[in-house]
Design an enzyme around this catalytic site. Sequence first.
Site, PDB file in Angstrom:
ATOM      1  N   ARG A 153       3.152   7.662  11.477  1.00 36.86           N
ATOM      2  CA  ARG A 153       2.592   7.192  12.743  1.00 36.86           C
ATOM      3  C   ARG A 153       2.326   8.392  13.639  1.00 36.86           C
ATOM      4  O   ARG A 153       3.132   9.323  13.709  1.00 36.86           O
ATOM      5  CB  ARG A 153       3.543   6.205  13.437  1.00 36.86           C
ATOM      6  CG  ARG A 153       3.559   4.803  12.803  1.00 36.86           C
ATOM      7  CD  ARG A 153       2.211   4.109  12.879  1.00 36.86           C
ATOM      8  NE  ARG A 153       2.189   2.785  12.260  1.00 36.86           N
ATOM      9  CZ  ARG A 153       1.712   2.517  11.051  1.00 36.86           C
ATOM     10  NH1 ARG A 153       1.236   3.480  10.293  1.00 36.86           N
ATOM     11  NH2 ARG A 153       1.681   1.264  10.609  1.00 36.86           N
TER      12      ARG A 153
ATOM     13  N   ASN B 292       0.819  -1.224   0.000  1.00 36.05           N
ATOM     14  CA  ASN B 292       0.000   0.000   0.000  1.00 36.05           C
ATOM     15  C   ASN B 292       0.853   1.274   0.000  1.00 36.05           C
ATOM     16  O   ASN B 292       0.352   2.344   0.324  1.00 36.05           O
ATOM     17  CB  ASN B 292      -1.007  -0.011   1.155  1.00 36.05           C
ATOM     18  CG  ASN B 292      -0.343  -0.185   2.508  1.00 36.05           C
ATOM     19  OD1 ASN B 292       0.849   0.051   2.652  1.00 36.05           O
ATOM     20  ND2 ASN B 292      -1.118  -0.581   3.513  1.00 36.05           N
TER      21      ASN B 292
ATOM     22  N   HIS C  79      -7.589   6.166   9.704  1.00 33.48           N
ATOM     23  CA  HIS C  79      -6.431   5.486   9.100  1.00 33.48           C
ATOM     24  C   HIS C  79      -6.910   4.659   7.896  1.00 33.48           C
ATOM     25  O   HIS C  79      -7.273   3.503   8.030  1.00 33.48           O
ATOM     26  CB  HIS C  79      -5.789   4.582  10.153  1.00 33.48           C
ATOM     27  CG  HIS C  79      -4.425   4.119   9.804  1.00 33.48           C
ATOM     28  ND1 HIS C  79      -3.605   3.502  10.707  1.00 33.48           N
ATOM     29  CD2 HIS C  79      -3.706   4.176   8.659  1.00 33.48           C
ATOM     30  CE1 HIS C  79      -2.453   3.201  10.133  1.00 33.48           C
ATOM     31  NE2 HIS C  79      -2.504   3.588   8.878  1.00 33.48           N
TER      32      HIS C  79
ATOM     33  N   GLN D 178      -5.749   3.751  18.171  1.00 29.73           N
ATOM     34  CA  GLN D 178      -6.711   3.571  17.085  1.00 29.73           C
ATOM     35  C   GLN D 178      -7.699   2.483  17.466  1.00 29.73           C
ATOM     36  O   GLN D 178      -7.251   1.375  17.764  1.00 29.73           O
ATOM     37  CB  GLN D 178      -5.975   3.222  15.781  1.00 29.73           C
ATOM     38  CG  GLN D 178      -5.177   4.400  15.289  1.00 29.73           C
ATOM     39  CD  GLN D 178      -4.637   4.248  13.883  1.00 29.73           C
ATOM     40  OE1 GLN D 178      -4.134   5.188  13.318  1.00 29.73           O
ATOM     41  NE2 GLN D 178      -4.720   3.082  13.306  1.00 29.73           N
TER      42      GLN D 178
HETATM   43  P1  NDP Z   1      10.360   2.180   4.024  1.00 26.70           P
HETATM   44  O1  NDP Z   1      11.009   1.170   4.913  1.00 26.70           O
HETATM   45  O2  NDP Z   1      10.376   1.966   2.558  1.00 26.70           O
HETATM   46  O3  NDP Z   1      11.000   3.591   4.277  1.00 26.70           O
HETATM   47  C1  NDP Z   1      11.236   4.090   5.532  1.00 26.70           C
HETATM   48  C2  NDP Z   1      12.387   5.053   5.414  1.00 26.70           C
HETATM   49  O4  NDP Z   1      12.552   5.676   6.676  1.00 26.70           O
HETATM   50  C3  NDP Z   1      13.709   4.387   5.059  1.00 26.70           C
HETATM   51  O5  NDP Z   1      14.272   5.063   3.978  1.00 26.70           O
HETATM   52  C4  NDP Z   1      14.521   4.549   6.322  1.00 26.70           C
HETATM   53  O6  NDP Z   1      15.874   4.785   6.081  1.00 26.70           O
HETATM   54  C5  NDP Z   1      13.937   5.792   6.907  1.00 26.70           C
HETATM   55  N1  NDP Z   1      14.161   5.909   8.339  1.00 26.70           N
HETATM   56  C6  NDP Z   1      14.198   4.919   9.246  1.00 26.70           C
HETATM   57  N2  NDP Z   1      14.404   5.422  10.456  1.00 26.70           N
HETATM   58  C7  NDP Z   1      14.486   6.765  10.321  1.00 26.70           C
HETATM   59  C8  NDP Z   1      14.704   7.818  11.226  1.00 26.70           C
HETATM   60  N3  NDP Z   1      14.876   7.580  12.520  1.00 26.70           N
HETATM   61  N4  NDP Z   1      14.734   9.059  10.735  1.00 26.70           N
HETATM   62  C9  NDP Z   1      14.565   9.276   9.423  1.00 26.70           C
HETATM   63  N5  NDP Z   1      14.377   8.306   8.503  1.00 26.70           N
HETATM   64  C10 NDP Z   1      14.337   7.062   8.962  1.00 26.70           C
HETATM   65  O7  NDP Z   1       8.900   2.343   4.580  1.00 26.70           O
HETATM   66  P2  NDP Z   1       7.610   2.916   3.830  1.00 26.70           P
HETATM   67  O8  NDP Z   1       7.999   4.118   3.057  1.00 26.70           O
HETATM   68  O9  NDP Z   1       6.893   1.818   3.142  1.00 26.70           O
HETATM   69  O10 NDP Z   1       6.702   3.310   5.078  1.00 26.70           O
HETATM   70  C11 NDP Z   1       7.109   4.358   5.962  1.00 26.70           C
HETATM   71  C12 NDP Z   1       6.181   4.359   7.159  1.00 26.70           C
HETATM   72  O11 NDP Z   1       4.890   4.713   6.737  1.00 26.70           O
HETATM   73  C13 NDP Z   1       6.001   2.988   7.832  1.00 26.70           C
HETATM   74  O12 NDP Z   1       6.985   2.770   8.816  1.00 26.70           O
HETATM   75  C14 NDP Z   1       4.647   3.090   8.447  1.00 26.70           C
HETATM   76  O13 NDP Z   1       4.766   3.572   9.767  1.00 26.70           O
HETATM   77  C15 NDP Z   1       3.937   4.142   7.608  1.00 26.70           C
HETATM   78  N6  NDP Z   1       2.862   3.547   6.813  1.00 26.70           N
HETATM   79  C16 NDP Z   1       1.623   4.105   6.935  1.00 26.70           C
HETATM   80  C17 NDP Z   1       0.568   3.582   6.240  1.00 26.70           C
HETATM   81  C18 NDP Z   1      -0.780   4.210   6.321  1.00 26.70           C
HETATM   82  O14 NDP Z   1      -1.751   3.545   5.969  1.00 26.70           O
HETATM   83  N7  NDP Z   1      -0.904   5.450   6.751  1.00 26.70           N
HETATM   84  C19 NDP Z   1       0.727   2.390   5.392  1.00 26.70           C
HETATM   85  C20 NDP Z   1       2.084   1.965   5.242  1.00 26.70           C
HETATM   86  C21 NDP Z   1       3.109   2.498   5.976  1.00 26.70           C
HETATM   87  P3  NDP Z   1      16.956   3.600   6.176  1.00 26.70           P
HETATM   88  O15 NDP Z   1      16.992   3.016   4.831  1.00 26.70           O
HETATM   89  O16 NDP Z   1      18.203   4.285   6.572  1.00 26.70           O
HETATM   90  O17 NDP Z   1      16.474   2.643   7.225  1.00 26.70           O
END
Ligand code: NDP
Length: 395
Positions: free
Chosen positions: A285, A147, A333, A314
């Site tokens: 989140r 998603n 959500h 939630q």
């Molecule tokens: P990804 O794993 O593809 O991307 C997350 C990114 O965040 C990575 O590039 C990671 O970098 C980076 N990251 C990790 N820790 C930190 C930090 N402390 N500070 C800054 N950047 C950081 O995840 P997605 O893009 O698929 O999803 C992101 C978030 O979105 C999920 O964790 C989830 O909480 C939320 N989500 C929400 C949904 C909704 O329905 N609203 C649905 C799906 C997801 P690195 O490569 O260095 O680890």
Amino acid sequence: MAKVLCVLYPDPVTGYPPQYARDSIPKLTEYPGGMSLPTPSTIDFTPGELLGCVSGELGLRKFLESQGHEFIVTSDKDGADSEFDRHLPTADIVISQPFWPAYLSADRIAKAPNLKLAITAGIGSDHVDLDAAIARGITVAEETYSNSISVSEHAVMQILALVRNYLPAHEWVVNGGWNIADSVERSYDLEGMDCGVIAAGRIGLAVLRRLKPFGVKLHYFERRRLAPEIEEELGLMYHSDVESMLEMIDVLSIHAPLQPETYHLFDDAMIGKMRRGSYIVNTARAEIMERDAVVRALRSGQLAGYAGDVWYPQPPAVDHPWRTMPHEGMTPHMSGSSLSAQARYAAGTREILEDWFAGTPIREEYLIVDGGKLAGAGAVAYTTGGASSPGSSGS
Ligand code: NDP
């Protein structure tokens, strides 16, 4: 034979839909970057059906019962007397969605001696206490990418809705008005604004790509810098710390996971570093924000708007202040649970279950915890040591 306990959101108040707004959904061939779509042996639902609610059952009942497994589906998930808690002690597998999370806290895991597999139908497993899952040898898996684009579309929609003042203007029409001045007194063009994302992972990068054609200046903060070709293609300005980006942007979209490092990252001080009248959209989140700091910033005018679809807990209480704060464009959500996304994560859930029952490895891309440690996608996206302790964090 396994007992599979599945927690899904309640059916629509008007009942399970007898028909849909559209007759089909587009057929995708792969995810961006080439990752393959879910590959279950077959599916027992029509893509485009409502699968994420109790009657939708993620399209799993026929498959599970034909193999002799017990399949319990409920939306009753909170409180010690909930149906979820009643079945948990004898459950082998728990499935839930982040939109209506069955919080698998350490306490609950301790009450589930048979639990071996926790599947997140969707993405984001912070409703599971990963430390407790690791300690107990429970496998945690989710459907990476299922998603991501859905969420990125929602984030861009909410950015436009806030900047252009769409929701208040719509309300004037619904209420019989034609109040142009009222509608435009907070309405701007996005064009020319500085827009930044925190974390340019699957969703964050998709948001940047979708914002590019609006003629905005794009910024991002990431732990690991993107490839130079991507920075060049999108004209991105990289920031090695959040603060330096906040000073330069008008619009922020948040896409980092909830971790100790991001928990309550946005308090009064951090929001105070932004330009007066900035917008924040948070589809990552809720607990990345300090709840009441958001309310204060909207009331004072430090923020011109806040939107997103993530809350804590939630569902939120009816008097949760984000329901009534000014200049908000919140939704439940739902961004990652479009009918299009449901078809993908329901198929992905089945793929995981098929592998599990066959004793074949679950795709690395889907694994969060396995073999007593963070694994696969989880080893990249999550940290342990209080990383996800439902009740204190996670939404
Ligand atoms: P990804 O794993 O593809 O991307 C997350 C990114 O965040 C990575 O590039 C990671 O970098 C980076 N990251 C990790 N820790 C930190 C930090 N402390 N500070 C800054 N950047 C950081 O995840 P997605 O893009 O698929 O999803 C992101 C978030 O979105 C999920 O964790 C989830 O909480 C939320 N989500 C929400 C949904 C909704 O329905 N609203 C649905 C799906 C997801 P690195 O490569 O260095 O680890």
